[in-house]
Design a protein around this motif. Structure first.
Motif, PDB file in Angstrom:
ATOM      1  N   ALA A  89      17.046  51.334  92.288  1.00 51.19           N
ATOM      2  CA  ALA A  89      18.227  50.980  91.488  1.00 51.19           C
ATOM      3  C   ALA A  89      17.814  50.168  90.253  1.00 51.19           C
ATOM      4  O   ALA A  89      18.336  50.383  89.151  1.00 51.19           O
ATOM      5  CB  ALA A  89      19.223  50.206  92.343  1.00 51.19           C
ATOM      6  N   MET A  90      16.879  49.261  90.438  1.00 48.08           N
ATOM      7  CA  MET A  90      16.409  48.456  89.301  1.00 48.08           C
ATOM      8  C   MET A  90      15.771  49.357  88.240  1.00 48.08           C
ATOM      9  O   MET A  90      16.045  49.225  87.050  1.00 48.08           O
ATOM     10  CB  MET A  90      15.378  47.422  89.758  1.00 48.08           C
ATOM     11  N   ASP A  91      14.926  50.291  88.704  1.00 51.35           N
ATOM     12  CA  ASP A  91      14.241  51.184  87.753  1.00 51.35           C
ATOM     13  C   ASP A  91      15.240  52.037  86.974  1.00 51.35           C
ATOM     14  O   ASP A  91      15.030  52.355  85.814  1.00 51.35           O
ATOM     15  CB  ASP A  91      13.258  52.105  88.493  1.00 51.35           C
ATOM     16  N   LYS A  92      16.320  52.387  87.628  1.00 49.45           N
ATOM     17  CA  LYS A  92      17.328  53.236  86.969  1.00 49.45           C
ATOM     18  C   LYS A  92      18.319  52.423  86.150  1.00 49.45           C
ATOM     19  O   LYS A  92      19.243  52.967  85.577  1.00 49.45           O
ATOM     20  CB  LYS A  92      18.131  53.995  88.036  1.00 49.45           C
ATOM     21  N   GLY A  93      18.176  51.094  86.211  1.00 50.98           N
ATOM     22  CA  GLY A  93      19.109  50.232  85.467  1.00 50.98           C
ATOM     23  C   GLY A  93      20.455  50.089  86.162  1.00 50.98           C
ATOM     24  O   GLY A  93      21.452  49.714  85.558  1.00 50.98           O
ATOM     25  N   GLU A  94      20.489  50.416  87.447  1.00 47.06           N
ATOM     26  CA  GLU A  94      21.774  50.347  88.164  1.00 47.06           C
ATOM     27  C   GLU A  94      21.958  49.034  88.938  1.00 47.06           C
ATOM     28  O   GLU A  94      23.056  48.731  89.379  1.00 47.06           O
ATOM     29  CB  GLU A  94      21.877  51.525  89.153  1.00 47.06           C
ATOM     30  N   PHE A  95      20.889  48.314  89.121  1.00 47.80           N
ATOM     31  CA  PHE A  95      20.975  47.027  89.842  1.00 47.80           C
ATOM     32  C   PHE A  95      21.628  46.023  88.896  1.00 47.80           C
ATOM     33  O   PHE A  95      21.233  45.894  87.735  1.00 47.80           O
ATOM     34  CB  PHE A  95      19.555  46.573  90.217  1.00 47.80           C
ATOM     35  N   GLN A  96      22.633  45.325  89.364  1.00 41.63           N
ATOM     36  CA  GLN A  96      23.419  44.440  88.476  1.00 41.63           C
ATOM     37  C   GLN A  96      23.030  42.974  88.669  1.00 41.63           C
ATOM     38  O   GLN A  96      22.556  42.583  89.737  1.00 41.63           O
ATOM     39  CB  GLN A  96      24.912  44.602  88.786  1.00 41.63           C
ATOM     40  N   GLN A  97      23.288  42.214  87.640  1.00 40.11           N
ATOM     41  CA  GLN A  97      23.011  40.773  87.728  1.00 40.11           C
ATOM     42  C   GLN A  97      23.746  40.146  88.925  1.00 40.11           C
ATOM     43  O   GLN A  97      23.223  39.260  89.593  1.00 40.11           O
ATOM     44  CB  GLN A  97      23.414  40.096  86.410  1.00 40.11           C
ATOM     45  N   THR A  98      24.955  40.641  89.189  1.00 39.01           N
ATOM     46  CA  THR A  98      25.730  40.084  90.316  1.00 39.01           C
ATOM     47  C   THR A  98      25.110  40.397  91.677  1.00 39.01           C
ATOM     48  O   THR A  98      25.485  39.796  92.678  1.00 39.01           O
ATOM     49  CB  THR A  98      27.172  40.640  90.340  1.00 39.01           C
ATOM     50  N   ASP A  99      24.168  41.346  91.699  1.00 37.96           N
ATOM     51  CA  ASP A  99      23.505  41.668  92.975  1.00 37.96           C
ATOM     52  C   ASP A  99      22.377  40.687  93.301  1.00 37.96           C
ATOM     53  O   ASP A  99      21.896  40.654  94.439  1.00 37.96           O
ATOM     54  CB  ASP A  99      22.910  43.089  92.936  1.00 37.96           C
ATOM     55  N   VAL A 100      21.969  39.935  92.282  1.00 35.70           N
ATOM     56  CA  VAL A 100      20.773  39.087  92.468  1.00 35.70           C
ATOM     57  C   VAL A 100      21.002  38.045  93.568  1.00 35.70           C
ATOM     58  O   VAL A 100      20.204  37.943  94.503  1.00 35.70           O
ATOM     59  CB  VAL A 100      20.368  38.401  91.136  1.00 35.70           C
TER      60      VAL A 100
END
Ligand code: AMP
Ligand code: ZN
Length: 479
Positions: free
Chosen positions: A380-391
């Motif tokens: 997800a991170m590589d695809k740019g789908e991981f969000q700041q709110t997921d951190v």
């Protein structure tokens, strides 16, 4: 959260775990016999009981956990006499080494760490209770437990006693007994041996009475959990039950949990086979504490653990993978959409993690939950789908995970430095050198000169010069 279920050796079943007092767990672990450095097999068992205590704490239980240090037994008495030092002096070095090893492997200190030699009076009192209840007899100044009187003997280990009535020896005592399977509670001293004066005569405690007395002194007459390696189930734990229950008339332990053994490359570990490793042996080869901890706790405790160097290498990469993920979470900037994309995955992974550990401490399942999540999150991170709110929730999950596994936080270098491995040169520590010298002295005393020459050569190969002084002492220095 899932119902906690543990395998109980006594019933032979996996049962729901509910402590006697809500939210409180009383737990006892048979600690090391401190006549030598602990080996990685011992630490398989100690890491298991550490993961268990950490999991119970994560689930909110208040723990009173006791681990004993067996600092008096036949080997300790013989070795300290051969080295011409007191039991206390002889064992102190190995006790300190054990504490240091535990710290290095992130094995938490229990609430009470107790030495057998500090609790001799309690052992004597327990033997007196057994005398009063007529479970004992005397022979040549020693006191024995009469096993035939305890009807439940053998129920823990499911041992068939019928074949061992006559000559079978369940321990190495060289004493006269009514029945070979009876065991010594109190051993009369032999000439030159250390002993304690007591109302039941001069002598020293047997190994089994040590644990019964210390466990009940610190935890009361009924414990919630008692742990150890599987080899302890018979005769040690069987004897602990016989002693404790004959004295109190109450159930001694509600859950017996035993770890299966560690093998090295499929073989039983032994010094003669050359496959015997202490922690320090592995650190001297350049392996990290976190990798070893991972390797030791990645296999569920009731499965045999085959330790291999390939496995240790893989464990090193597995730890790195988690640390890289933790670093990504900390350092990278992610898009800030309103909606979290990983929320459900994180919740599912955390639930699977808890399900694994709740299911008889299935560490493999708990690790799989984490690694599956890390794979998904990295993609997800590589695809740019991981969000700041997921951190934050991802970090929270990693933190809970590490409360049990203790491998993500990177303090390997500091731990190695504290153990004296400053430069990864694999230099022998002072304690290791002194141990070899003591072994050489013992070999000389029994006139085993090939053995003493071999040890001298090993020391020399490791850069140590040994000098025998005229008064029979030994001096050493580094080349
Ligand atoms: P000891 O110092 O011999 O009393 O052993 C300390 C603990 O290590 C006990 O719980 C033993 O059952 C356990 N132990 C000994 N050898 C192994 C092994 N190869 N694998 C796992 N546990 C072991
Ligand atoms: Zn014990």
């Amino acid at each position: 959260m899932h119902e906690i279920r543990f395998h109980n050796t006594y019933s032979g079943k996996v049962e729901p775990f509910v402590p006697q007092t809500p939210n409180e767990v009383k737990m006892y672990t048979c600690g090391p016999t401190v006549y030598d450095f602990a080996h990685i097999g011992n630490f398989r068992t100690f890491v298991f009981q550490d993961a268990l205590r950490r999991f119970l704490k994560l689930r909110g239980f208040r723990l009173t956990h006791v681990m004993n240090l067996t600092d008096v037994d036949d080997r300790i008495i013989a070795n300290s006499a051969a080295a011409g030092v007191s039991i206390r002096d002889y064992t102190e070095k190995y006790i300190q080494a054990f504490f240091a090893d535990c710290k290095t492997l992130s094995v938490e200190a229990p609430e009470h760490w107790i030495r057998a030699t500090d609790n001799i009076d309690d052992m004597v009192s327990l033997i007196q209770r057994l005398q009063k209840n007529t479970y004992t007899y005397q022979s040549e100044g020693s006191i024995y437990y009469r096993i035939s009187k305890f009807k439940d003997y053998g129920k823990l280990s499911k041992i068939d006693l019928s074949g061992m009535q006559v000559n079978a020896r369940v321990d190495n005592d060289r004493y006269e007994k009514e029945s070979a399977r009876d065991f010594a509670l109190w051993k009369a001293p032999k000439p030159g041996e250390h002993f304690w004066e007591s109302p039941i005569g001069a002598g020293r405690p047997g190994w089994h009475i040590e644990c019964s007395a210390m466990a009940m002194k610190y935890l009361g007459e009924t414990l919630d959990i008692h742990t150890g390696g599987i080899d302890l189930s018979f005769p040690h734990h069987e004897n602990e039950i016989a002693q404790s229950e004959a004295a109190t008339g109450k159930q001694f332990v509600r859950f017996w949990m035993h770890a299966e053994h560690l093998l090295v490359e499929g073989e039983k570990m032994s010094k003669s086979a050359g496959n015997f490793f202490t922690l320090r042996d592995l650190f001297a080869k350049g392996y990290k504490p976190s990798a070893l901890r991972f390797a030791l706790c990645s296999v569920p405790y009731r499965r045999q653990l085959n330790f291999t160097f390939d496995g240790l290498q893989q464990a090193t990469s597995s730890v790195e993978r988690l640390r890289n993920f933790a670093a990504r979470l900390k350092d990278e900037k992610f898009p800030s959409a309103n909606r979290s994309t990983m929320k459900e995955s994180i919740a599912q992974a955390a639930a699977d993690f808890d399900a694994g550990l709740s299911d008889d401490l299935n560490t493999a399942q708990a690790l799989a939950a984490m690694y599956d999540f890390v794979r998904e999150a990295n993609i997800a991170m590589d695809k740019g789908e991981f969000q700041q709110t997921d951190v934050a929730p991802a970090q929270e999950f990693l933190t809970s995970f590490d409360k049990v596994f203790a491998i993500v936080e990177d303090n390997d270098a500091e731990k190695l430095k504290n153990l004296g491995y400053d430069s990864a040169t694999g230099d022998a520590s002072d304690a290791e050198i002194e141990k070899l010298i003591a072994e050489r002295q013992a070999a000389r005393q029994r006139r085993d000169f090939p053995a003493s020459d071999r040890i001298r050569k090993e020391l020399s190969d490791r850069g140590i010069i040994v000098e025998d002084t005229k008064d029979g002492k030994v001096r050493w220095k580094r080349k």
